[in-house]
Enzyme design. Structure first.
Site, PDB file in Angstrom:
ATOM      1  N   GLU A   1      34.581  30.591  44.781  1.00  0.00           N
ATOM      2  CA  GLU A   1      34.873  31.935  44.279  1.00  0.00           C
ATOM      3  C   GLU A   1      35.056  31.891  42.762  1.00  0.00           C
ATOM      4  O   GLU A   1      34.564  32.749  42.031  1.00  0.00           O
ATOM      5  CB  GLU A   1      36.125  32.476  44.962  1.00  0.00           C
TER       6      GLU A   1
ATOM      7  N   HIS B   1      46.857  32.850  45.760  1.00  0.00           N
ATOM      8  CA  HIS B   1      45.561  33.323  46.236  1.00  0.00           C
ATOM      9  C   HIS B   1      44.954  32.349  47.256  1.00  0.00           C
ATOM     10  O   HIS B   1      44.378  32.772  48.269  1.00  0.00           O
ATOM     11  CB  HIS B   1      44.628  33.520  45.041  1.00  0.00           C
TER      12      HIS B   1
ATOM     13  N   GLU C   1      46.557  33.009  50.420  1.00  0.00           N
ATOM     14  CA  GLU C   1      45.995  34.225  51.049  1.00  0.00           C
ATOM     15  C   GLU C   1      44.804  33.854  51.923  1.00  0.00           C
ATOM     16  O   GLU C   1      44.666  34.317  53.052  1.00  0.00           O
ATOM     17  CB  GLU C   1      45.587  35.222  49.966  1.00  0.00           C
TER      18      GLU C   1
END
Lengths: 522, 455
Positions: B162, B80, B83
């Protein structure tokens, strides 16, 4: 398996970057089964495999990589056309046909059904009424109605915002006649059974209390309360407060429905696999008997607080890892002629990923997972706000940075590239508003709710294209320069209070998570 | 919850769309389907094209076949984090231009990572297809040319934020982490969360980035899905131009299912404290791998248990006994084994034990006695309607095609997917529940309000 995998790939990549990398240095093991071609075999065809670290042969591509390709011819787009008629009882109907999928979406928009019409101290009544309409209705209990809709492959639900209530139906066109009948029951003949009322009210009170757990919900509540006043329209939460909802009685809901849910003044939007001509008598048969009523005598006026608190602090929990922050002020109604320039300016300031606020606070500084700004356009007034969750120890610098970024659009006009990009996004992204039935219905509902002309969308693209940097700058100077923003911070206020007060924003107040004032700071 | 979006506003609801059954019988709705053309370039890049000329827009997806299941020990959250790095510029695209160019074109974009794959997508006017392909190709082949420590450090901070926003600062957020650690053993691809731990995120290095990139971000490990106002021939030429020149690279190894998924062999119970108003109960089991046998039956079981007022748990706990304010049940499918979870939110003053006992009883009942024909019919009809609704947006369709392809190798699986649910019978639901949702295989988690002053 994963350890073995690591060893394999680490070995293969050892040629790239062995060395102090923090990863474990591992013994070499054989590279993957397939070997790259021998060095003197000539250039590899794309189908031939090359080694993991062989350079990419860009020059063989035939593409001019030095700049992005130009677009081909700009496509034309026109929003789908709507057909309009009225039922015998005054209910206006707007139909947008779309036969591509066997689906139908209905939205009945009631301008008298929103929280704006909550009676004094009965905040949450409009929302509660909406919640209860889709329980028992038309001779079916709540459970029977729920089962029936599931069998039909459809769903009916009613909700309320500040400015209006809306009853929704969504389902397969094949069972539309049957689901429409339920929709009519829900709108016209809700039973408001006592046991339903008790259950829904109790759950609503619980859910309001649970908002305390969610820092952004708390921030939103405090923001609106500060701008409009705790006992003024737009100032109380749409769902009400635990204390006000607890006082609601079934008869309050019955009365609200009887007085506020009437066909005259409302508009029904139908989008999907229907034919407007055959639909008209069908709607007349199911909704035509809905009796007209008297619209409320007075539309409650929105009167923002003259000098709201400038800093609003709410302690969420000790050691909260982030602070939920709102920065903003009262702003435009939807039918304001400045809507276009507002959208262009906001898109550049905080409306997209690449906007100033997000780019700086997230991508450059890493203070947040996301920062943005938006205009929220109400019927009479609206708000504008920046929203972001800042990592706790960057709360103060993050707020200062956000304020500086807002100042930047006041101090100087947008440069050409930002202006062009902002306008282009709004213009080229416009068709996507009309992708789904619900989206199309909502797009048309927006016009009706705000009293905009039926053909408003026809001129949208041109009007956006006409906004200049000077227009946007003048607007920013008018709307964003007065240094009168309300700053709401929900986080570890106990630890940060002194630093927050040092920002110099006054009056400064402290609230609990329900919005009750705990302290005022001079 | 599982799909980690680069920017929180978007996430694909990958509903499986269905050629719907009608209301009271079980005939499929005529004319509803989802098909696409699939081909492969010489270098192994798969391409799937779906034409839809109703609007002048196009959606471009790039699915890289690597997810958090493929991460190595000590590097949770890496897929992630990687990404995020993909949006920070590439060989010919300066940092920031990716988004600016797409926004100037009137498009939006995002990416998601989960256990099984990493997915990048953009939607924009169809006359800008070339731009999307240019950007995707440049970062597929040229990401490393633009990579540096500052980019990594900055996005590491963003990802940590996040994690804070989605888990640490979210009510009940940390329960997910605890559950995913208990449900699967350490070393299993599904163990832990895709977001990763703070320690592992801190440890991620530039060398890790390069290795991961060169291993997984290669044309023969990627699938392009292009859906919208395009035609197959034009797409073929454009894709060949922008991607065809890239050489095939060594096949990366993937963590795959090598043995049948088995339920756990013991029950685990956990009590966690959080800053919440009321307790919430989570009961979680392993379930078969995505699209595996019993999967459709368990989806229907989830609906029978908690979808709608007359579902078993909602009727009992929310409606009749009024000890819960809401309930949920769903199956989250993954390649290495899925997760089936039941959740119950307590009303104030209710002890979690009381809620858990009810869940236990209802599951036992469903395992023993099949649901009624009507319960299964309602569940099927609701699901099938949702399938059709999932086809309304290009994003929905493109995501479906990509998903069918990634999990089954066939983008044109739509009709077969529908058939899975048409074949569900009450007896099969019961048997699936008995096989998978056993008392001695579950992870039971209570999240309770932290004691005051204990913080």
């Amino acid at each position: 398996m994963r350890a073995l995998h690591w060893i394999t790939t680490a070995a293969v990549a050892c040629s790239l970057s062995c060395g102090p990398s923090g990863t474990s240095a591992t013994k070499t093991t054989p590279p993957p089964a397939t070997d790259p071609p021998a060095p003197d075999a000539g250039p590899a065809a794309p189908g031939d495999m090359v080694g993991i670290d062989a350079p990419a042969p860009w020059a063989t591509s035939g593409v001019d990589w030095s700049k992005p390709p130009a677009p081909t011819a700009e496509p034309t787009f026109a929003p789908p056309a709507a057909k309009r008629f009225e039922l015998s009882n005054g209910l206006k109907v707007v139909v947008i046909e779309n036969r591509s999928l066997p689906l139908v979406s209905l939205q009945l928009v009631n301008p008298y059904g929103g929280a704006l019409y909550d009676p004094r101290r009965k905040y949450g009544l409009a929302a509660m009424t909406a919640d209860l309409m889709d329980e028992s209705a038309g001779g079916r209990t709540a459970l029977e109605l729920a089962d029936h809709m599931q069998r039909l492959g459809a769903a009916v639900w009613v909700g309320a915002g500040d400015d209006y209530g809306v009853a929704n139906l969504r389902g397969l066109s094949r069972t539309f006649d049957e689901s429409l009948a339920v929709f009519a029951d829900v709108v016209m003949r809700p039973a408001f059974v006592q046991t339903d009322f008790d259950r829904v009210k109790s759950n609503r009170v619980d859910s309001i209390k649970q908002n305390r757990d969610e820092p952004r919900a708390v921030a939103s509540m405090a923001f609106h309360q500060t701008l409009y006043g705790a006992d003024a329209p737009y100032g109380w939460p749409t769902e009400g407060r635990a204390s006000t909802v607890a006082k609601l009685r079934r008869k309050d809901v019955q009365r609200f429905h009887a007085a506020h849910w009437r066909p005259n003044g409302a508009t029904l939007f139908v989008a999907g696999d229907v034919d407007a001509d055959t639909l008209a008598p069908v709607l007349e048969a199911s909704l035509g008997s809905w009796k007209r009523g008297a619209p409320p005598r007075k539309v409650p006026a929105i009167k923002p607080v003259e000098t709201p608190a400038r800093l609003v602090m709410i302690h969420s929990k000790d050691d909260a890892p982030q602070s939920a922050v709102y920065i903003g002020r009262v702003a435009l109604a939807r039918d304001d002629a400045r809507y276009y320039v507002a959208e262009v300016l906001n898109t550049a300031l905080g409306g997209t990923f690449a906007s100033r606020l997000n780019n700086r606070l997230r991508e450059q500084l890493g203070y947040t997972y996301g920062a943005g700004s938006s205009f929220d356009y109400g019927v009479q007034r609206g708000t504008w706000r920046v929203r972001t969750d800042l990592v706790a120890d960057k709360t103060i610098p993050g707020i200062k940075e956000a304020l500086a970024i807002v100042r930047s659009v006041v101090e100087a006009p947008l440069p050409d590239d930002e202006l062009a990009r902002s306008r282009a996004l709004l213009v080229r992204g416009f068709p996507q508003k009309f992708q789904s039935n619900a989206g199309v219905a909502a797009a048309y509902a927006e016009l009706v709710v705000h009293g905009l002309p039926d053909d408003w969308y026809a001129s949208y693209v041109d009007r956006i294209g006409q906004v200049t940097a000077a227009d946007a700058h003048a607007f920013a100077q008018d709307m964003l320069a007065a240094n009168d923003f309300v700053v709401v911070v929900v986080g570890d206020v106990k630890a940060q209070r002194a630093a927050l007060l040092d920002l110099g924003l006054r009056p400064a107040i402290e609230l609990d998570r329900d919005g009750k004032v705990l302290a005022k700071h001079k | 919850m599982i799909q980690r979006a680069r920017f929180l506003s978007l996430g694909l609801a990958a509903l499986v769309a269905v050629a719907a059954s009608s209301s009271l019988d079980a005939q499929p709705t005529d004319g509803v389907g989802l098909t696409a053309t699939k081909f492969e370039l010489d270098n192994g890049l798969e391409v799937i094209v779906h034409e839809d000329h109703s609007q002048p827009t196009v959606m471009v997806h790039v699915w890289y076949h690597v997810g958090s299941k493929d991460e190595v020990e000590g590097r949770s959250g890496f897929a992630h984090l990687f990404e995020h790095l993909m949006f920070k510029g590439s060989k010919h695209v300066p940092d920031g231009d990716f988004d600016r160019l797409l926004e100037a074109a009137g498009g939006w974009n995002n990416g998601t990572t989960n256990e099984d794959r990493t997915n990048y997508f953009e939607q924009l006017p169809s006359n800008y297809l070339g731009l999307a392909l240019y950007l995707e190709a440049d970062r597929m082949a040229g990401l490393w040319d633009a990579m540096n420590q500052d980019v990594l450090d900055n996005q590491r901070d963003v990802v940590k934020n996040e994690r804070r926003q989605s888990y640490e600062n979210a009510p009940y957020g940390m329960a997910e982490l605890a559950i995913q650690q208990a449900l699967w053993p350490k070393g299993h691809g599904n163990h832990g969360l895709t977001i990763g731990t703070m320690e592992d995120l801190t440890a991620a290095s530039l060398a890790d980035v390069e290795l991961f990139y060169r291993t997984y971000y290669v044309p023969n490990n990627a699938t392009l899905v292009i859906a919208g106002d395009v035609d197959v021939d034009t797409v073929k030429k454009a894709v060949q131009l922008y991607f065809g020149w890239m050489p095939r690279r060594p096949e990366p190894s993937h963590v795959t299912l090598t043995a049948p998924v088995r339920p756990r062999s013991e029950e685990t119970r956990m009590v966690l404290e959080d800053d919440v108003e009321v307790p919430q109960v989570f009961v979680t089991w392993r379930a078969p791998q995505a699209f595996g046998a019993d999967g459709a039956e368990l989806d229907i079981a989830a609906q029978v248990l908690a979808s709608g007022k007359t579902s078993r748990l909602e009727k009992r706990l929310v409606f009749d006994e009024r000890i819960a304010s809401s309930v949920g049940a769903y199956q989250y499918p993954m390649m290495l084994g899925s997760m089936f979870q039941v959740t119950v939110m307590a009303k104030p003053g209710v002890e979690p034990d009381q809620l858990f006992m009810a869940v236990d009883e209802e599951l036992a009942r469903l395992a023993k006695e099949p649901p009624t024909d009507d319960e299964v019919l309602r569940a099927r009809n609701t699901r099938e309607a949702r399938f059709v609704m999932g086809l309304e947006s290009l994003a929905g369709r493109a995501g479906l095609l990509a998903r069918y392809n990634a999990y089954l190798g066939d983008p044109n699986y739509f009709a077969k997917d529908l058939a899975r649910y048409t074949a569900v019978t009450p007896k099969r639901v019961s048997e699936a529940v008995a096989r998978w949702l056993k008392p001695d295989a579950r992870v039971v988690t209570y999240v309770v309000p932290a004691k005051k002053g204990a913080k």
